[in-house]
Structure formats: C-alpha cells, structure tokens
Scaffold this active site. Structure first.
Site, PDB file in Angstrom:
ATOM      1  N   ASP A 110       0.703  -1.116   0.121  1.00  0.00           N
ATOM      2  CA  ASP A 110       0.013  -0.088   0.178  1.00  0.00           C
ATOM      3  C   ASP A 110       0.953   1.245   0.107  1.00  0.00           C
ATOM      4  OD1 ASP A 110      -2.727  -0.046  -0.039  1.00  0.00           O
ATOM      5  OD2 ASP A 110      -3.109  -0.478   2.276  1.00  0.00           O
TER       6      ASP A 110
ATOM      7  N   GLU B 109     -14.220  -1.716  -1.496  1.00  0.00           N
ATOM      8  CA  GLU B 109     -14.311  -1.712  -0.073  1.00  0.00           C
ATOM      9  C   GLU B 109     -15.592  -0.971   0.462  1.00  0.00           C
ATOM     10  OE1 GLU B 109     -11.018  -0.537   2.431  1.00  0.00           O
ATOM     11  OE2 GLU B 109     -12.160  -0.896   4.224  1.00  0.00           O
TER      12      GLU B 109
HETATM   13  O1  KIV Z   1      -4.968  -1.583   4.302  1.00  0.00           O
HETATM   14  C1  KIV Z   1      -5.585  -2.359   4.069  1.00  0.00           C
HETATM   15  O2  KIV Z   1      -5.503  -3.670   4.720  1.00  0.00           O
HETATM   16  C2  KIV Z   1      -6.413  -2.581   2.778  1.00  0.00           C
HETATM   17  C3  KIV Z   1      -7.382  -3.601   2.404  1.00  0.00           C
HETATM   18  C4  KIV Z   1      -8.520  -3.560   3.782  1.00  0.00           C
HETATM   19  C5  KIV Z   1      -7.830  -3.769   1.405  1.00  0.00           C
HETATM   20  O3  KIV Z   1      -6.507  -1.532   2.121  1.00  0.00           O
END
Ligand code: KIV
Length: 293
Positions: free
Chosen positions: A98, A197
């Site tokens: 991320d 989400e």
């Molecule tokens: O940061 C995370 O865990 C996410 C998931 C919930 C998709 O973005």
C-alpha cells in the site's frame, strides 16, 4: 462444472507464481481470488504457504499492528520496514504494498519515486493506492514506470475525514454511478485489479461485471472476483469492534490469551521450566566454584 471443479482445474494450470496475468486468468475462469494482509515474516509465511493468491502489506498496519486509531499516520518508512519482512517470507503470492497517505498526494514525480522505492527497496510486485478517477493520472504514471497498480475505491480509509467516518459508500444512484465511473477510469489507466471496499453488494456485482480486470472485495459482497480481509480480523487479534463483513476463521486471540495465562501460572508455580527443559553440566564436571555454596 462445479465451482470446486473450476478451482481445481485452475490449480492444475500450475500457478507457481501469482502475477497480474494469472489473476486475470482467474477472473476469466471464474476461479475466486483469495487475498489477505500480512505485516511480518511469520504471518506472511503462513499466508503464502496456505496458497493465498495476493498478499497485501496494507496501511491497515497502522491500526492492526501499530496501535493508531486510523491509517493516516503511517509513513513510507513504516511500510518499507514491514514490506521487507514480508518479502523475505513470500514465494507464491503476488506481493502488493500500500502507498501510505501523503506518499502519492503531492506530485506525480513524488508518487513515482515512492512507488519505485517499494519495488527497489522492498521487492513489491505491485502497489495499491486509494481513489478513483481523480487518481487515474497517477495510476497511469506508475504503470508507465513498469509497476503494476491495484486501485481501491468505495470506503477508502485514507479519506476518513472527508467521508465523515468509516461509512458504506455508493448508496445513492449518483454515488453508485460515480463509483462505476471511477472503476472504469482506473481500469483504463492501467490498474491490474481494483479493491472494492464497503459498498452495497448489488453495486459491487455491477462493477465486477463491467470490468475486464478483477475486483477484490472487502465488505462488498460475494459477487466480487476475489475477497480480501485483514489478517488480524480473521484471527480474532483485532481490538476494535468487529465490522459486519468480517468472519473470524480461527480464534487465535483466545488461544493466545489462554497460553499467556498458562505461562504466567506455570512460572509463578515454579512449574516452568522443568528438568527436561533445562541444560545440565556434563558428567564429571564438578561445580566447586569459589564463592558459591
Ligand atoms: O490496508 C488494507 O489492509 C487495505 C485492505 C483492507 C484492502 O487496504
């Protein structure tokens, strides 16, 4: 053919490494994509060895592991540190990292620089960022730097203040249309998959049917091409109120609490360690130490 049959047939295609291309093939074969988060070496090994397709080092790290109330404080350094630990564990799953809040909101140059850091310094195979059409130019720029991008729309936790809390999104017709447009814009910009989400099941089903690339749902119903959950939620290791969409598949929290009680009681009762759990002096070595009784 039954769903299990489809899945078995897909497995026989011998996917030894999950890639954007194999995820696309899963969508085309109707074989559900499995995805979980992980933030450290042992959990990443368990996830990978369980045959989960996508492993996300999510910025949920902030809440699941670092004890923050939201994901906004998570830094590039936090993400790099945890992504490197996960990288050492993962063989088969596609490793997605991320982009934390602040790492892609400034300029496109900065966005590409940060995405490249995840690939070069932590071995990421794709990055994920939140937002729809307004982020499409960044998705395109990262893709042009040869880095696969996973999009993320609907309830986007980095927008918690703008959304006024963690609320289900896309419930009006206009909001639903906007999310459809967002999904299409991300696909056209080159996203290899899109996380949906916190949106109504019916809307997620429409978006999934509309797109060529896979959708991976969390709180978005069963019609998505795949499902993702946060590891700590799945194993009862989360100290927050459990969201409606979470199912606990193993109560590691209770197991750990019981183990901790047992450890404390055993040490206090001087039952641990016992003779078998202790090292011993070799035979014939006398312990006549000066100063010792
Ligand atoms: O940061 C995370 O865990 C996410 C998931 C919930 C998709 O973005």
């Amino acid at each position: 053919m039954s769903l299990t049959g489809i899945r078995d047939e897909f497995r026989r295609m011998d996917v030894t490494k999950v890639t954007p291309q194999s995820l696309l093939a899963q969508k085309q074969h109707g074989a559900a994509i499995t995805a979980l988060t992980a933030y450290d070496y042992p959990t990443a090994r368990l996830v990978d060895e369980a045959g989960i397709d996508v492993l996300l080092v999510g910025d949920s790290l902030g809440m699941a592991v670092l004890g923050y109330d939201d994901t906004l404080s998570v830094t590039m350094d936090d993400m790099l540190h945890h992504a490197r630990a996960v990288r050492r564990a993962v063989r088969r799953a596609m490793l997605v990292v991320d982009m934390p809040y602040g790492s892609y909101q400034l300029s496109v140059d900065e966005t590409i620089r940060n995405a490249l850091r995840f690939v070069k310094e932590a071995g990421a195979e794709a990055v994920k960022l939140e937002g729809g059409a307004s982020q499409a130019h960044r998705v395109r720029a990262i893709t042009e730097a040869e880095i696969p991008v996973v999009g993320h729309i609907g309830l986007t936790p980095q927008s918690v203040h703008k959304m006024g809390g963690y609320r289900v999104q896309g419930r009006s017709e206009a909001a639903a249309q906007q999310l459809c447009d967002d999904a299409v814009a991300l696909e056209q910009a080159g996203a290899v998959a899109i996380v949906l989400e916190g949106i109504p099941r019916e809307l997620a089903a429409k978006i999934t049917a509309l797109l060529s690339v896979p959708t991976i749902g969390i709180g978005a119903g069963p019609e998505c091409d795949g499902q993702i959950l946060v590891f700590h939620d799945v194993f009862g290791l989360s100290f927050r109120q459990r969201p409606k969409f979470v199912r606990v598949f193993g109560d590691a929290g209770t197991l750990m609490r019981e183990g901790l009680e047992d450890f404390r009681a055993s040490v206090e009762a001087r039952n641990f360690p016992d003779n078998e759990e202790s090292y011993h002096m070799p035979r014939g070595v006398a312990l006549e130490l000066a100063g010792a009784e």
